[in-house]
Design an enzyme around this catalytic site. Structure first.
Site, PDB file in Angstrom:
ATOM      1  N   ASN A   9      -6.879  -0.888  12.676  1.00 47.27           N
ATOM      2  CA  ASN A   9      -7.527  -0.624  11.384  1.00 47.27           C
ATOM      3  C   ASN A   9      -7.529  -1.931  10.609  1.00 47.27           C
ATOM      4  OD1 ASN A   9      -8.340   0.200   8.882  1.00 47.27           O
ATOM      5  ND2 ASN A   9      -6.583   1.552   8.491  1.00 47.27           N
ATOM      6  N   TRP A  10      -8.682  -2.554  10.541  1.00 49.86           N
ATOM      7  CA  TRP A  10      -8.761  -3.879   9.892  1.00 49.86           C
ATOM      8  C   TRP A  10      -8.753  -3.778   8.369  1.00 49.86           C
ATOM      9  CZ3 TRP A  10     -12.931  -7.114  13.063  1.00 49.86           C
ATOM     10  CH2 TRP A  10     -12.456  -7.290  14.369  1.00 49.86           C
ATOM     11  N   LYS A  11      -8.884  -2.555   7.844  1.00 46.91           N
ATOM     12  CA  LYS A  11      -8.921  -2.326   6.387  1.00 46.91           C
ATOM     13  C   LYS A  11      -9.954  -3.250   5.737  1.00 46.91           C
ATOM     14  CE  LYS A  11      -4.252  -0.549   6.624  1.00 46.91           C
ATOM     15  NZ  LYS A  11      -2.956  -0.327   6.000  1.00 46.91           N
ATOM     16  N   HIS A  99      -6.696   8.693   5.645  1.00 42.46           N
ATOM     17  CA  HIS A  99      -5.713   7.620   5.523  1.00 42.46           C
ATOM     18  C   HIS A  99      -5.050   7.707   4.147  1.00 42.46           C
ATOM     19  CE1 HIS A  99      -3.858   3.693   5.350  1.00 42.46           C
ATOM     20  NE2 HIS A  99      -4.038   3.596   6.659  1.00 42.46           N
ATOM     21  N   GLU A 101      -4.231   5.546   2.094  1.00 42.27           N
ATOM     22  CA  GLU A 101      -4.852   4.700   1.068  1.00 42.27           C
ATOM     23  C   GLU A 101      -6.069   5.392   0.460  1.00 42.27           C
ATOM     24  OE1 GLU A 101      -5.199   1.200   3.523  1.00 42.27           O
ATOM     25  OE2 GLU A 101      -3.013   1.042   3.537  1.00 42.27           O
ATOM     26  N   GLU A 171       1.447   8.409   9.858  1.00 43.19           N
ATOM     27  CA  GLU A 171       1.678   7.142   9.170  1.00 43.19           C
ATOM     28  C   GLU A 171       2.537   7.377   7.926  1.00 43.19           C
ATOM     29  OE1 GLU A 171      -1.579   4.027  10.265  1.00 43.19           O
ATOM     30  OE2 GLU A 171      -2.122   5.059   8.415  1.00 43.19           O
ATOM     31  N   GLY A 177       2.411  -1.393   5.761  1.00 43.83           N
ATOM     32  CA  GLY A 177       2.306  -2.711   5.137  1.00 43.83           C
ATOM     33  C   GLY A 177       3.588  -3.207   4.510  1.00 43.83           C
ATOM     34  N   SER A 217       3.618  -0.543   9.992  1.00 39.47           N
ATOM     35  CA  SER A 217       4.356  -1.741  10.399  1.00 39.47           C
ATOM     36  C   SER A 217       4.681  -1.768  11.893  1.00 39.47           C
ATOM     37  CB  SER A 217       5.632  -1.914   9.559  1.00 39.47           C
ATOM     38  OG  SER A 217       5.297  -2.083   8.195  1.00 39.47           O
ATOM     39  N   GLY A 239      -1.859  -4.554   9.862  1.00 38.22           N
ATOM     40  CA  GLY A 239      -1.695  -6.007   9.810  1.00 38.22           C
ATOM     41  C   GLY A 239      -1.714  -6.692  11.175  1.00 38.22           C
TER      42      GLY A 239
HETATM   43  P1  13P Z   1       0.313  -1.735   8.838  1.00 49.39           P
HETATM   44  O1  13P Z   1       0.360  -1.784  10.344  1.00 49.39           O
HETATM   45  O2  13P Z   1      -0.196  -2.984   8.208  1.00 49.39           O
HETATM   46  O3  13P Z   1       1.629  -1.268   8.256  1.00 49.39           O
HETATM   47  O4  13P Z   1      -0.772  -0.611   8.451  1.00 49.39           O
HETATM   48  C1  13P Z   1      -0.715   0.616   9.086  1.00 49.39           C
HETATM   49  C2  13P Z   1      -1.930   1.375   8.736  1.00 49.39           C
HETATM   50  O5  13P Z   1      -2.117   1.798   7.605  1.00 49.39           O
HETATM   51  C3  13P Z   1      -2.939   1.578   9.781  1.00 49.39           C
HETATM   52  O6  13P Z   1      -3.894   2.500   9.394  1.00 49.39           O
END
Ligand code: 13P
Length: 254
Positions: A9-11, A99, A101, A171, A177, A217, A239
């Site tokens: 997931n490149w966000k 997600h 977020e 998650e 993150g 993470s 990340g």
């Molecule tokens: P990180 O791997 O940066 O913690 O993010 C996880 C995530 O939200 C994947 O969708």
């Protein structure tokens, strides 16, 4: 069917040239991993990069394109939005929904997510549906009831046929993150719980057939330990998916 799967997931990161460089690097490092036992890999770039990144994906048949969101309607006067049908038309096969977020910053609730799930499935996309508790919920010892409710209210309204298309991602919000990964035991415990809930809502075979990913993470160092757990089928990576070498190591961590 249940499968080993790693999704990146490149966000909201990278420019288009950077995105092309990253997928090119992943292709050259991992391109030969089309072996029979190679995991399914799903790359989820931001919307404007989807088509171009899709063109650059490694030729190996285990590589697929995914989006990070979709609108619930098929088309119409919804300025700035992107439909599931549009995503399918540029080569997307998966879409991340629910997600944390999006739940947190865009107020996406179970009702809206239900509509998005239906739209994604109608367009032939496989949803990667995220669940996960906050630190507060975990510390109050309410993780299982919270995740149970997310599943019941958000997902278990789907028919058996629809549910069979869904990948679930656990998650924990406190791990996203933050560099604070869930231990493999914490991940396994929740994944086993999720599988149990699927067996109750559908049947034992559906529970066995569902792919359940861990996200939060996860990185090149801890992926092997996480993926060794019996109910952890892979990862949803944030990340570490932005670094070709780390992402490739994660793909090879089964
Ligand atoms: P990180 O791997 O940066 O913690 O993010 C996880 C995530 O939200 C994947 O969708």
């Amino acid at each position: 069917m249940r499968q080993k799967l790693v999704a990146g997931n490149w966000k909201m990161n990278l420019t288009y040239p950077e995105a092309l460089a990253l997928v090119g690097e992943i292709a050259s490092l991992a391109g030969e991993s089309g072996a029979a036992n190679a995991p399914t890999v799903v790359i989820c770039p931001p919307f404007p990069f989807l088509h171009g990144v899709g063109q650059q994906l490694p030729q190996a048949s285990n590589f697929h394109l995914g989006a990070q969101n979709c609108h619930q309607k098929e088309s119409g006067a919804f300025t700035g939005e992107v439909s599931a049908k549009m995503l399918a038309s540029v080569g997307c096969e998966y879409v991340i929904l629910g997600h944390s977020e999006r739940r947190q910053y865009f107020r996406e609730d179970d009702e809206l997510l239900g509509q998005k799930l239906k739209a994604a499935l109608a367009a032939g996309l496989k949803p990667i549906f995220c669940v996960g508790e906050s630190l507060e919920t975990r510390e109050a010892d309410e993780t299982f009831s919270y995740i149970g409710k997310q599943l019941t209210d958000g997902l278990f309204h789907l028919s058996n046929e629809e549910f069979a298309q869904v990948v679930i991602a656990y998650e924990p919000i406190w791990a996203i993150g933050t560099g604070r990964t869930a231990t493999s035991a914490q991940a396994q415990e929740v994944h086993a719980f999720i599988r149990e809930q699927i067996a109750r809502a559908y049947d034992a075979q559906a529970a066995l057939d569902t792919t359940i990913l861990y996200g939060g993470s996860a990185n090149a160092q801890n992926a092997k330990e996480l993926f060794s757990q019996p109910d952890v089928d892979g990862g949803l990576i944030g990340g570490a998916a932005l670094k070709a070498a780390d992402f490739t190591t994660i793909i090879r961590s089964f």
